[in-house]
Motif scaffolding. Structure first.
Motif, PDB file in Angstrom:
ATOM      1  N   ASP A 126      78.853  56.046  61.355  1.00  0.00           N
ATOM      2  CA  ASP A 126      79.055  54.869  60.495  1.00  0.00           C
ATOM      3  C   ASP A 126      78.482  53.607  61.131  1.00  0.00           C
ATOM      4  O   ASP A 126      77.983  52.725  60.433  1.00  0.00           O
ATOM      5  CB  ASP A 126      80.547  54.676  60.225  1.00  0.00           C
ATOM      6  CG  ASP A 126      81.104  55.706  59.258  1.00  0.00           C
ATOM      7  OD1 ASP A 126      82.339  55.847  59.203  1.00  0.00           O
ATOM      8  OD2 ASP A 126      80.304  56.376  58.561  1.00  0.00           O
ATOM      9  N   SER A 127      78.513  53.545  62.446  1.00  0.00           N
ATOM     10  CA  SER A 127      78.074  52.330  63.139  1.00  0.00           C
ATOM     11  C   SER A 127      76.568  52.094  63.029  1.00  0.00           C
ATOM     12  O   SER A 127      76.104  50.972  63.263  1.00  0.00           O
ATOM     13  CB  SER A 127      78.470  52.408  64.616  1.00  0.00           C
ATOM     14  OG  SER A 127      77.898  53.550  65.230  1.00  0.00           O
ATOM     15  N   VAL A 128      75.808  53.127  62.691  1.00  0.00           N
ATOM     16  CA  VAL A 128      74.342  52.973  62.620  1.00  0.00           C
ATOM     17  C   VAL A 128      73.796  53.250  61.230  1.00  0.00           C
ATOM     18  O   VAL A 128      72.597  53.062  60.986  1.00  0.00           O
ATOM     19  CB  VAL A 128      73.635  53.889  63.635  1.00  0.00           C
ATOM     20  CG1 VAL A 128      74.187  53.661  65.039  1.00  0.00           C
ATOM     21  CG2 VAL A 128      73.733  55.347  63.241  1.00  0.00           C
ATOM     22  N   LYS A 129      74.640  53.681  60.330  1.00  0.00           N
ATOM     23  CA  LYS A 129      74.189  54.039  58.981  1.00  0.00           C
ATOM     24  C   LYS A 129      73.524  52.849  58.310  1.00  0.00           C
ATOM     25  O   LYS A 129      74.032  51.724  58.354  1.00  0.00           O
ATOM     26  CB  LYS A 129      75.383  54.520  58.158  1.00  0.00           C
ATOM     27  CG  LYS A 129      75.038  55.338  56.928  1.00  0.00           C
ATOM     28  CD  LYS A 129      76.296  55.926  56.300  1.00  0.00           C
ATOM     29  CE  LYS A 129      76.965  56.932  57.200  1.00  0.00           C
ATOM     30  NZ  LYS A 129      78.144  57.562  56.560  1.00  0.00           N
ATOM     31  N   GLY A 130      72.348  53.099  57.734  1.00  0.00           N
ATOM     32  CA  GLY A 130      71.597  52.032  57.081  1.00  0.00           C
ATOM     33  C   GLY A 130      70.668  51.282  58.009  1.00  0.00           C
ATOM     34  O   GLY A 130      69.812  50.511  57.544  1.00  0.00           O
ATOM     35  N   ARG A 131      70.807  51.481  59.313  1.00  0.00           N
ATOM     36  CA  ARG A 131      69.939  50.798  60.290  1.00  0.00           C
ATOM     37  C   ARG A 131      69.053  51.784  61.047  1.00  0.00           C
ATOM     38  O   ARG A 131      67.930  51.440  61.420  1.00  0.00           O
ATOM     39  CB  ARG A 131      70.789  50.021  61.291  1.00  0.00           C
ATOM     40  CG  ARG A 131      71.663  48.959  60.668  1.00  0.00           C
ATOM     41  CD  ARG A 131      72.325  48.081  61.733  1.00  0.00           C
ATOM     42  NE  ARG A 131      73.234  48.837  62.596  1.00  0.00           N
ATOM     43  CZ  ARG A 131      73.109  48.917  63.919  1.00  0.00           C
ATOM     44  NH1 ARG A 131      72.108  48.286  64.543  1.00  0.00           N
ATOM     45  NH2 ARG A 131      73.982  49.610  64.633  1.00  0.00           N
ATOM     46  N   PHE A 132      69.553  52.977  61.307  1.00  0.00           N
ATOM     47  CA  PHE A 132      68.820  53.980  62.082  1.00  0.00           C
ATOM     48  C   PHE A 132      68.358  55.101  61.156  1.00  0.00           C
ATOM     49  O   PHE A 132      69.055  55.448  60.188  1.00  0.00           O
ATOM     50  CB  PHE A 132      69.701  54.584  63.167  1.00  0.00           C
ATOM     51  CG  PHE A 132      70.063  53.659  64.304  1.00  0.00           C
ATOM     52  CD1 PHE A 132      69.809  52.302  64.250  1.00  0.00           C
ATOM     53  CD2 PHE A 132      70.665  54.180  65.441  1.00  0.00           C
ATOM     54  CE1 PHE A 132      70.140  51.467  65.303  1.00  0.00           C
ATOM     55  CE2 PHE A 132      71.004  53.365  66.513  1.00  0.00           C
ATOM     56  CZ  PHE A 132      70.760  52.004  66.434  1.00  0.00           C
ATOM     57  N   THR A 133      67.211  55.685  61.491  1.00  0.00           N
ATOM     58  CA  THR A 133      66.687  56.814  60.738  1.00  0.00           C
ATOM     59  C   THR A 133      66.200  57.883  61.706  1.00  0.00           C
ATOM     60  O   THR A 133      65.389  57.594  62.589  1.00  0.00           O
ATOM     61  CB  THR A 133      65.529  56.396  59.827  1.00  0.00           C
ATOM     62  OG1 THR A 133      65.962  55.361  58.942  1.00  0.00           O
ATOM     63  CG2 THR A 133      65.041  57.581  59.001  1.00  0.00           C
ATOM     64  N   ILE A 134      66.686  59.100  61.527  1.00  0.00           N
ATOM     65  CA  ILE A 134      66.241  60.223  62.347  1.00  0.00           C
ATOM     66  C   ILE A 134      65.247  61.045  61.554  1.00  0.00           C
ATOM     67  O   ILE A 134      65.393  61.225  60.333  1.00  0.00           O
ATOM     68  CB  ILE A 134      67.445  61.084  62.812  1.00  0.00           C
ATOM     69  CG1 ILE A 134      66.996  62.141  63.819  1.00  0.00           C
ATOM     70  CG2 ILE A 134      68.165  61.720  61.621  1.00  0.00           C
ATOM     71  CD1 ILE A 134      68.151  62.882  64.487  1.00  0.00           C
ATOM     72  N   SER A 135      64.220  61.536  62.253  1.00  0.00           N
ATOM     73  CA  SER A 135      63.232  62.389  61.603  1.00  0.00           C
ATOM     74  C   SER A 135      62.659  63.343  62.638  1.00  0.00           C
ATOM     75  O   SER A 135      62.849  63.145  63.842  1.00  0.00           O
ATOM     76  CB  SER A 135      62.117  61.552  60.974  1.00  0.00           C
ATOM     77  OG  SER A 135      61.442  60.803  61.959  1.00  0.00           O
ATOM     78  N   ARG A 136      61.994  64.375  62.159  1.00  0.00           N
ATOM     79  CA  ARG A 136      61.375  65.297  63.101  1.00  0.00           C
ATOM     80  C   ARG A 136      60.008  65.703  62.594  1.00  0.00           C
ATOM     81  O   ARG A 136      59.779  65.793  61.385  1.00  0.00           O
ATOM     82  CB  ARG A 136      62.272  66.513  63.377  1.00  0.00           C
ATOM     83  CG  ARG A 136      62.364  67.533  62.279  1.00  0.00           C
ATOM     84  CD  ARG A 136      63.477  68.542  62.588  1.00  0.00           C
ATOM     85  NE  ARG A 136      62.973  69.840  62.938  1.00  0.00           N
ATOM     86  CZ  ARG A 136      63.733  70.886  63.288  1.00  0.00           C
ATOM     87  NH1 ARG A 136      65.037  70.735  63.361  1.00  0.00           N
ATOM     88  NH2 ARG A 136      63.201  72.035  63.582  1.00  0.00           N
ATOM     89  N   ASP A 137      59.118  65.935  63.528  1.00  0.00           N
ATOM     90  CA  ASP A 137      57.758  66.376  63.249  1.00  0.00           C
ATOM     91  C   ASP A 137      57.565  67.689  63.989  1.00  0.00           C
ATOM     92  O   ASP A 137      57.354  67.698  65.204  1.00  0.00           O
ATOM     93  CB  ASP A 137      56.757  65.316  63.708  1.00  0.00           C
ATOM     94  CG  ASP A 137      55.328  65.666  63.345  1.00  0.00           C
ATOM     95  OD1 ASP A 137      54.999  66.873  63.239  1.00  0.00           O
ATOM     96  OD2 ASP A 137      54.514  64.732  63.187  1.00  0.00           O
ATOM     97  N   ASN A 138      57.641  68.796  63.266  1.00  0.00           N
ATOM     98  CA  ASN A 138      57.553  70.097  63.922  1.00  0.00           C
ATOM     99  C   ASN A 138      56.186  70.324  64.567  1.00  0.00           C
ATOM    100  O   ASN A 138      56.101  70.951  65.629  1.00  0.00           O
ATOM    101  CB  ASN A 138      57.848  71.210  62.923  1.00  0.00           C
ATOM    102  CG  ASN A 138      59.323  71.292  62.576  1.00  0.00           C
ATOM    103  OD1 ASN A 138      60.158  70.680  63.236  1.00  0.00           O
ATOM    104  ND2 ASN A 138      59.643  72.019  61.525  1.00  0.00           N
TER     105      ASN A 138
END
Length: 115
Positions: free
Chosen positions: A61-73
């Protein structure tokens, strides 16, 4: 042997952005869950974000809307895009990966957010 190496940490002013990267040696496709954790000085390590096979993502909740996780296989890399950083985001950030064989950690990268 699986190894995770984080990079991208540094010093940034409040309101700024950083992108963390985590390169994995070994098979990224075998990892069911990859995520980021952080540990602030004097505090316990806490979960920040994760990406699950099939690309589902979850955030604290503390980072929701500010942080984005993604991955590039193809690049065997997981990213954490951090925007609107706050001084309370200051911590060592750790990459984590899990598969049926184990739970793996990187050594961390330091993020410092100045007010």
């Amino acid at each position: 042997q699986v190894q995770l190496v984080e990079s991208g940490g540094g010093l940034v002013q409040a309101g700024g952005s950083l992108r963390l990267s985590c390169v994995i040696s070994g098979s990224i496709s075998s990892m069911n869950v990859m995520g980021w954790y952080r540990q602030a000085p004097g505090k316990q390590r806490e979960w920040v974000a994760r990406i699950i096979s099939g690309e589902a993502t979850n955030y604290a909740d503390s980072v929701k809307g500010r942080f984005t996780i993604s991955r590039d296989n193809a690049k065997k890399t997981v990213y954490l895009q951090m925007n609107s950083l706050k001084p309370e985001d200051t911590a060592v950030y750790y990459c984590n990966a899990q598969n049926i064989f184990g739970n793996y950690w990187g050594k961390g990268t330091l993020v410092t957010v100045s007010s």
